[in-house]
Scaffold this motif. Structure first.
Motif, PDB file in Angstrom:
ATOM      1  N   PHE A   1       0.854  -1.170   0.000  1.00 28.15           N
ATOM      2  CA  PHE A   1       0.000   0.000   0.000  1.00 28.15           C
ATOM      3  C   PHE A   1       0.897   1.227   0.000  1.00 28.15           C
ATOM      4  CE2 PHE A   1      -4.197  -1.827   0.908  1.00 28.15           C
ATOM      5  CZ  PHE A   1      -3.842  -3.109   1.260  1.00 28.15           C
ATOM      6  N   ARG A   2       0.340   2.354  -0.369  1.00 23.35           N
ATOM      7  CA  ARG A   2       1.125   3.580  -0.314  1.00 23.35           C
ATOM      8  C   ARG A   2       0.232   4.736   0.109  1.00 23.35           C
ATOM      9  NH1 ARG A   2       2.367   4.534  -6.801  1.00 23.35           N
ATOM     10  NH2 ARG A   2       0.239   5.153  -7.420  1.00 23.35           N
ATOM     11  N   GLN A   3       0.870   5.713   0.727  1.00 24.27           N
ATOM     12  CA  GLN A   3       0.167   6.907   1.156  1.00 24.27           C
ATOM     13  C   GLN A   3       0.975   8.128   0.781  1.00 24.27           C
ATOM     14  OE1 GLN A   3      -0.986   7.064   5.292  1.00 24.27           O
ATOM     15  NE2 GLN A   3      -2.656   8.477   4.814  1.00 24.27           N
ATOM     16  N   ALA A   4       0.434   8.897  -0.136  1.00 28.66           N
ATOM     17  CA  ALA A   4       1.070  10.142  -0.555  1.00 28.66           C
ATOM     18  C   ALA A   4       0.679  11.256   0.406  1.00 28.66           C
ATOM     19  CB  ALA A   4       0.648  10.476  -1.977  1.00 28.66           C
ATOM     20  N   PRO A   5       1.476  12.315   0.476  1.00 30.61           N
ATOM     21  CA  PRO A   5       1.157  13.432   1.373  1.00 30.61           C
ATOM     22  C   PRO A   5      -0.230  13.981   1.095  1.00 30.61           C
ATOM     23  CG  PRO A   5       3.372  13.648   0.531  1.00 30.61           C
ATOM     24  CD  PRO A   5       2.755  12.506  -0.216  1.00 30.61           C
ATOM     25  N   GLY A   6      -1.036  14.078   2.137  1.00 32.50           N
ATOM     26  CA  GLY A   6      -2.362  14.647   2.003  1.00 32.50           C
ATOM     27  C   GLY A   6      -3.397  13.748   1.374  1.00 32.50           C
ATOM     28  N   LYS A   7      -3.029  12.491   1.132  1.00 28.36           N
ATOM     29  CA  LYS A   7      -3.965  11.571   0.488  1.00 28.36           C
ATOM     30  C   LYS A   7      -4.194  10.341   1.364  1.00 28.36           C
ATOM     31  CE  LYS A   7      -2.962  12.890  -4.289  1.00 28.36           C
ATOM     32  NZ  LYS A   7      -2.627  12.391  -5.653  1.00 28.36           N
ATOM     33  N   GLU A   8      -5.265   9.625   1.057  1.00 26.86           N
ATOM     34  CA  GLU A   8      -5.541   8.392   1.771  1.00 26.86           C
ATOM     35  C   GLU A   8      -4.615   7.281   1.283  1.00 26.86           C
ATOM     36  OE1 GLU A   8     -10.309   9.057   2.700  1.00 26.86           O
ATOM     37  OE2 GLU A   8      -9.641   7.398   1.450  1.00 26.86           O
ATOM     38  N   ARG A   9      -4.429   6.300   2.149  1.00 24.38           N
ATOM     39  CA  ARG A   9      -3.634   5.153   1.751  1.00 24.38           C
ATOM     40  C   ARG A   9      -4.382   4.360   0.687  1.00 24.38           C
ATOM     41  NH1 ARG A   9      -0.879   2.125   6.619  1.00 24.38           N
ATOM     42  NH2 ARG A   9      -3.041   1.656   7.174  1.00 24.38           N
ATOM     43  N   GLU A  10      -3.639   3.866  -0.294  1.00 26.30           N
ATOM     44  CA  GLU A  10      -4.245   3.127  -1.384  1.00 26.30           C
ATOM     45  C   GLU A  10      -3.484   1.832  -1.640  1.00 26.30           C
ATOM     46  OE1 GLU A  10      -4.061   5.231  -5.089  1.00 26.30           O
ATOM     47  OE2 GLU A  10      -1.882   5.429  -5.042  1.00 26.30           O
ATOM     48  N   GLY A  11      -4.201   0.840  -2.134  1.00 23.82           N
ATOM     49  CA  GLY A  11      -3.570  -0.422  -2.481  1.00 23.82           C
ATOM     50  C   GLY A  11      -2.796  -0.305  -3.772  1.00 23.82           C
ATOM     51  N   VAL A  12      -1.623  -0.910  -3.799  1.00 29.38           N
ATOM     52  CA  VAL A  12      -0.751  -0.885  -4.970  1.00 29.38           C
ATOM     53  C   VAL A  12      -0.743  -2.251  -5.653  1.00 29.38           C
ATOM     54  CG1 VAL A  12       1.622  -0.587  -5.752  1.00 29.38           C
ATOM     55  CG2 VAL A  12       0.682   0.929  -3.994  1.00 29.38           C
ATOM     56  N   SER A  13      -0.456  -3.282  -4.883  1.00 28.36           N
ATOM     57  CA  SER A  13      -0.369  -4.622  -5.447  1.00 28.36           C
ATOM     58  C   SER A  13      -0.409  -5.631  -4.317  1.00 28.36           C
ATOM     59  CB  SER A  13       0.918  -4.784  -6.260  1.00 28.36           C
ATOM     60  OG  SER A  13       2.048  -4.607  -5.434  1.00 28.36           O
ATOM     61  N   CYS A  14      -0.630  -6.885  -4.685  1.00 29.39           N
ATOM     62  CA  CYS A  14      -0.568  -7.944  -3.690  1.00 29.39           C
ATOM     63  C   CYS A  14      -0.222  -9.260  -4.368  1.00 29.39           C
ATOM     64  CB  CYS A  14      -1.851  -8.060  -2.874  1.00 29.39           C
ATOM     65  SG  CYS A  14      -3.361  -8.104  -3.824  1.00 29.39           S
ATOM     66  N   ILE A  15       0.282 -10.184  -3.563  1.00 32.62           N
ATOM     67  CA  ILE A  15       0.700 -11.481  -4.072  1.00 32.62           C
ATOM     68  C   ILE A  15       0.247 -12.547  -3.091  1.00 32.62           C
ATOM     69  CG2 ILE A  15       2.998 -11.304  -3.012  1.00 32.62           C
ATOM     70  CD1 ILE A  15       4.092 -12.752  -5.536  1.00 32.62           C
ATOM     71  N   SER A  16      -0.305 -13.630  -3.614  1.00 33.31           N
ATOM     72  CA  SER A  16      -0.757 -14.718  -2.753  1.00 33.31           C
ATOM     73  C   SER A  16       0.408 -15.644  -2.433  1.00 33.31           C
ATOM     74  CB  SER A  16      -1.869 -15.510  -3.440  1.00 33.31           C
ATOM     75  OG  SER A  16      -1.339 -16.268  -4.512  1.00 33.31           O
ATOM     76  N   GLY A  17       0.148 -16.601  -1.562  1.00 35.74           N
ATOM     77  CA  GLY A  17       1.184 -17.556  -1.199  1.00 35.74           C
ATOM     78  C   GLY A  17       1.656 -18.431  -2.338  1.00 35.74           C
ATOM     79  N   ILE A  18       0.826 -18.556  -3.374  1.00 39.72           N
ATOM     80  CA  ILE A  18       1.207 -19.371  -4.518  1.00 39.72           C
ATOM     81  C   ILE A  18       1.638 -18.514  -5.706  1.00 39.72           C
ATOM     82  CG2 ILE A  18      -0.209 -21.335  -3.864  1.00 39.72           C
ATOM     83  CD1 ILE A  18      -2.308 -20.365  -5.890  1.00 39.72           C
ATOM     84  N   GLY A  19       1.755 -17.220  -5.494  1.00 40.58           N
ATOM     85  CA  GLY A  19       2.322 -16.355  -6.513  1.00 40.58           C
ATOM     86  C   GLY A  19       1.352 -15.622  -7.414  1.00 40.58           C
ATOM     87  N   ASP A  20       0.048 -15.779  -7.185  1.00 38.28           N
ATOM     88  CA  ASP A  20      -0.896 -14.966  -7.952  1.00 38.28           C
ATOM     89  C   ASP A  20      -0.737 -13.512  -7.552  1.00 38.28           C
ATOM     90  OD1 ASP A  20      -3.436 -17.522  -7.567  1.00 38.28           O
ATOM     91  OD2 ASP A  20      -1.976 -17.233  -9.180  1.00 38.28           O
TER      92      ASP A  20
END
Length: 123
Positions: free
Chosen positions: A37-56
């Motif tokens: 996740f990332r949070q820019a100055p003055g903005k809400e945190r947002e999801g960037v990417s994710c990976i499962s245990g099997i690599g999806d």
């Protein structure tokens, strides 16, 4: 003790690359999906990417084609390779762990959080 240690942030010029790492300990790494996740100055945190245990993997539209996630079970570490960085990618980047194999984009799904690493992209 559960720990997620994010590292690799820094200052880079637009168009450059960085690789973030998230080292996990204190839980069964392969049982968890890991998200960035990332949070820019003055903005809400947002999801960037994710990976499962099997690599999806899942990527937000804003980073698809530029960012790549991978995981190394032997090192209990997840990586976020970022290319073609833009000033709008400037933010504090956090990694988080979510029990199970789902690719959750909601931060409320995540059980554990790291402390964040700052990425600054200059124009």
């Amino acid at each position: 003790e559960v720990q997620l240690q994010a590292s690799g942030g820094g200052l880079v010029q637009a168009g450059g690359s960085l690789r973030l790492s998230c080292a996990a300990s204190g839980f069964t790494f392969d049982d968890y999906s890991i998200g960035w996740f990332r949070q820019a100055p003055g903005k809400e945190r947002e999801g960037v990417s994710c990976i499962s245990g099997i690599g999806d993997t899942y990527y937000a539209d804003s980073v698809g084609g530029r960012f790549t996630m991978s995981r190394d079970s032997a090192k209990a570490t997840v990586y976020l390779q970022m290319h073609s960085l833009k000033p709008e990618d400037t933010a504090v980047y956090y990694c988080a762990a979510d029990w199970g194999a789902q690719l959750s984009q909601s931060e409320r799904a995540y059980d554990y959080w790291g402390q964040g690493t700052l990425v600054t992209v200059s124009s």
